[in-house]
Structures are given as C-alpha cells and as structure tokens.
Design a protein around this motif. Structure first.
Motif, PDB file in Angstrom:
ATOM      1  N   LEU A  67       0.882  -1.166   0.000  1.00  0.00           N
ATOM      2  CA  LEU A  67       0.000   0.000   0.000  1.00  0.00           C
ATOM      3  C   LEU A  67       0.917   1.213   0.000  1.00  0.00           C
ATOM      4  O   LEU A  67       1.882   1.257   0.772  1.00  0.00           O
ATOM      5  CB  LEU A  67      -0.865   0.055   1.252  1.00  0.00           C
ATOM      6  N   GLN A  68       0.605   2.177  -0.852  1.00  0.00           N
ATOM      7  CA  GLN A  68       1.449   3.363  -0.911  1.00  0.00           C
ATOM      8  C   GLN A  68       0.554   4.574  -1.107  1.00  0.00           C
ATOM      9  O   GLN A  68      -0.340   4.574  -1.966  1.00  0.00           O
ATOM     10  CB  GLN A  68       2.443   3.251  -2.053  1.00  0.00           C
ATOM     11  N   THR A  69       0.785   5.597  -0.297  1.00  0.00           N
ATOM     12  CA  THR A  69       0.014   6.818  -0.429  1.00  0.00           C
ATOM     13  C   THR A  69       0.960   7.981  -0.679  1.00  0.00           C
ATOM     14  O   THR A  69       2.117   7.954  -0.251  1.00  0.00           O
ATOM     15  CB  THR A  69      -0.857   7.078   0.818  1.00  0.00           C
ATOM     16  N   SER A  70       0.467   8.940  -1.414  1.00  0.00           N
ATOM     17  CA  SER A  70       1.237  10.139  -1.718  1.00  0.00           C
ATOM     18  C   SER A  70       0.248  11.261  -2.005  1.00  0.00           C
ATOM     19  O   SER A  70      -0.967  11.054  -1.944  1.00  0.00           O
ATOM     20  CB  SER A  70       2.137   9.890  -2.935  1.00  0.00           C
ATOM     21  N   SER A  71       0.759  12.400  -2.373  1.00  0.00           N
ATOM     22  CA  SER A  71      -0.126  13.524  -2.681  1.00  0.00           C
ATOM     23  C   SER A  71      -1.006  13.240  -3.895  1.00  0.00           C
ATOM     24  O   SER A  71      -2.080  13.812  -4.031  1.00  0.00           O
ATOM     25  CB  SER A  71       0.686  14.794  -2.917  1.00  0.00           C
ATOM     26  N   SER A  72      -0.590  12.318  -4.760  1.00  0.00           N
ATOM     27  CA  SER A  72      -1.376  12.018  -5.958  1.00  0.00           C
ATOM     28  C   SER A  72      -2.447  10.956  -5.727  1.00  0.00           C
ATOM     29  O   SER A  72      -3.288  10.733  -6.584  1.00  0.00           O
ATOM     30  CB  SER A  72      -0.462  11.597  -7.111  1.00  0.00           C
ATOM     31  N   GLY A  73      -2.431  10.273  -4.571  1.00  0.00           N
ATOM     32  CA  GLY A  73      -3.461   9.285  -4.286  1.00  0.00           C
ATOM     33  C   GLY A  73      -2.918   8.072  -3.567  1.00  0.00           C
ATOM     34  O   GLY A  73      -1.938   8.162  -2.837  1.00  0.00           O
ATOM     35  N   VAL A  74      -3.580   6.937  -3.783  1.00  0.00           N
ATOM     36  CA  VAL A  74      -3.195   5.682  -3.150  1.00  0.00           C
ATOM     37  C   VAL A  74      -3.004   4.632  -4.236  1.00  0.00           C
ATOM     38  O   VAL A  74      -3.824   4.514  -5.153  1.00  0.00           O
ATOM     39  CB  VAL A  74      -4.267   5.212  -2.144  1.00  0.00           C
ATOM     40  N   ARG A  75      -1.927   3.903  -4.117  1.00  0.00           N
ATOM     41  CA  ARG A  75      -1.629   2.799  -5.047  1.00  0.00           C
ATOM     42  C   ARG A  75      -1.502   1.539  -4.224  1.00  0.00           C
ATOM     43  O   ARG A  75      -0.859   1.523  -3.174  1.00  0.00           O
ATOM     44  CB  ARG A  75      -0.331   3.084  -5.795  1.00  0.00           C
ATOM     45  N   ILE A  76      -2.119   0.461  -4.708  1.00  0.00           N
ATOM     46  CA  ILE A  76      -2.045  -0.844  -4.062  1.00  0.00           C
ATOM     47  C   ILE A  76      -1.505  -1.816  -5.101  1.00  0.00           C
ATOM     48  O   ILE A  76      -1.987  -1.849  -6.233  1.00  0.00           O
ATOM     49  CB  ILE A  76      -3.427  -1.294  -3.558  1.00  0.00           C
ATOM     50  N   VAL A  77      -0.501  -2.584  -4.704  1.00  0.00           N
ATOM     51  CA  VAL A  77       0.131  -3.544  -5.612  1.00  0.00           C
ATOM     52  C   VAL A  77       0.129  -4.914  -4.959  1.00  0.00           C
ATOM     53  O   VAL A  77       0.472  -5.042  -3.781  1.00  0.00           O
ATOM     54  CB  VAL A  77       1.591  -3.142  -5.937  1.00  0.00           C
ATOM     55  N   VAL A  78      -0.273  -5.926  -5.729  1.00  0.00           N
ATOM     56  CA  VAL A  78      -0.121  -7.311  -5.308  1.00  0.00           C
ATOM     57  C   VAL A  78       0.796  -7.976  -6.328  1.00  0.00           C
ATOM     58  O   VAL A  78       0.511  -7.987  -7.525  1.00  0.00           O
ATOM     59  CB  VAL A  78      -1.474  -8.043  -5.214  1.00  0.00           C
ATOM     60  N   LYS A 120       4.504 -11.212 -11.732  1.00  0.00           N
ATOM     61  CA  LYS A 120       3.832  -9.983 -12.163  1.00  0.00           C
ATOM     62  C   LYS A 120       3.467  -9.133 -10.961  1.00  0.00           C
ATOM     63  O   LYS A 120       3.379  -9.607  -9.831  1.00  0.00           O
ATOM     64  CB  LYS A 120       2.570 -10.282 -12.959  1.00  0.00           C
ATOM     65  N   ASP A 121       3.256  -7.855 -11.235  1.00  0.00           N
ATOM     66  CA  ASP A 121       2.680  -6.901 -10.289  1.00  0.00           C
ATOM     67  C   ASP A 121       1.333  -6.489 -10.859  1.00  0.00           C
ATOM     68  O   ASP A 121       1.257  -6.052 -12.013  1.00  0.00           O
ATOM     69  CB  ASP A 121       3.527  -5.630 -10.164  1.00  0.00           C
ATOM     70  N   VAL A 122       0.279  -6.626 -10.070  1.00  0.00           N
ATOM     71  CA  VAL A 122      -1.033  -6.107 -10.455  1.00  0.00           C
ATOM     72  C   VAL A 122      -1.292  -4.928  -9.519  1.00  0.00           C
ATOM     73  O   VAL A 122      -1.219  -5.075  -8.297  1.00  0.00           O
ATOM     74  CB  VAL A 122      -2.149  -7.166 -10.321  1.00  0.00           C
ATOM     75  N   TRP A 123      -1.548  -3.758 -10.097  1.00  0.00           N
ATOM     76  CA  TRP A 123      -1.691  -2.548  -9.301  1.00  0.00           C
ATOM     77  C   TRP A 123      -3.013  -1.856  -9.593  1.00  0.00           C
ATOM     78  O   TRP A 123      -3.586  -1.992 -10.676  1.00  0.00           O
ATOM     79  CB  TRP A 123      -0.523  -1.592  -9.554  1.00  0.00           C
TER      80      TRP A 123
END
Length: 135
Positions: A67-78, A120-123
């Motif tokens: 899980l990653q958050t920043s000023s541009s939003g939130v990204r989740i990668v499995v 693979k990374d699915v984001w």
C-alpha cells in the motif's frame, strides 16, 4: 524514487481466503491512519479481488501486498509468481465467479499489470480528489 510525503506498508503473504478479513482490516487501518477513510470500502473490495486471483490463478499462495500513499493518491500492488496477466471479461451475472476484475476496473481510477522477473505486479490506483472535484 519515491515522491516526498510517500507512506508505504508492505507485507509478504501466503494467501489464504480465511485470512482475507484480517488483510481487509489492515488495509482499512492504514488508509484511516493516512486520512483516506473514504477509500476503505472500495480498497477492501479490490484487495480481496486481487488476493482471490492469486489464490485461484497464480499457482502459488506466495505474494506481496504493498500500500502506498502520496499527494497524488493511493496505489495498491499485489505481486505474485505467475506470469499470467489478469483479463477483464464481460461478466456472466449468473455465474458464481468471474466478475472480480470487471468490478475492480469499474471501481478504481486506474489499474494495470506489469510482468516482472519473478511473475507480475497487479496494481490499482485511487487518485486524490482535486480542488473542485467531489471526493
């Protein structure tokens, strides 16, 4: 390079559907901590779908959740060990399964899958609401 203000949570998992509720609670706790309460329900649904796909299609229960958050939003990668990329299909609404990626793609602002050396990374991404845009 991570942008300034980025916060991240990373967990290595052995996917077990019995543990999905615990993972949803973890995702919710981090999103609330980061002040993104509005994303808890859609993010929990999407993480469940991503982990279900690992369980059903990856051939191994091993994966990594980020899980990653920043000023541009939130990204989740499995990330998993299978090279097979997910496909969004028109769902059969009478079938017991097969709607997950369709629902996921209709819920998030962006999603993708990138091949890696290990599989693979699915984001997925939820973009931050901009001024003048309803959250």
């Amino acid at each position: 390079m991570a942008e300034a203000g980025t916060q991240q949570y990373r967990q290595e998992l052995a996917v077990d559907p019995q543990g999905f509720a615990r993972i949803r609670r973890i995702v919710g706790a981090y999103l609330r901590y980061w002040g993104r309460d509005e994303l808890v329900p859609p993010a929990a649904m999407c993480v469940t779908e991503l982990l279900t796909n690992v369980h059903r299609h990856a051939g191994s229960a091993a994966c990594v959740l980020v899980l990653q958050t920043s000023s541009s939003g939130v990204r989740i990668v499995v990330s998993d060990e299978s090279p097979a990329l997910p496909v969004v299909r028109e769902p059969d609404w009478f079938a017991e399964s097969g709607r997950g990626m369709f629902l996921l793609s209709s819920t998030v602002d962006a999603w993708g899958a990138d091949p890696t050396r290990e599989g693979k990374d699915v984001w997925i991404e939820f973009r931050a609401a901009t001024e003048g845009t309803a959250a």
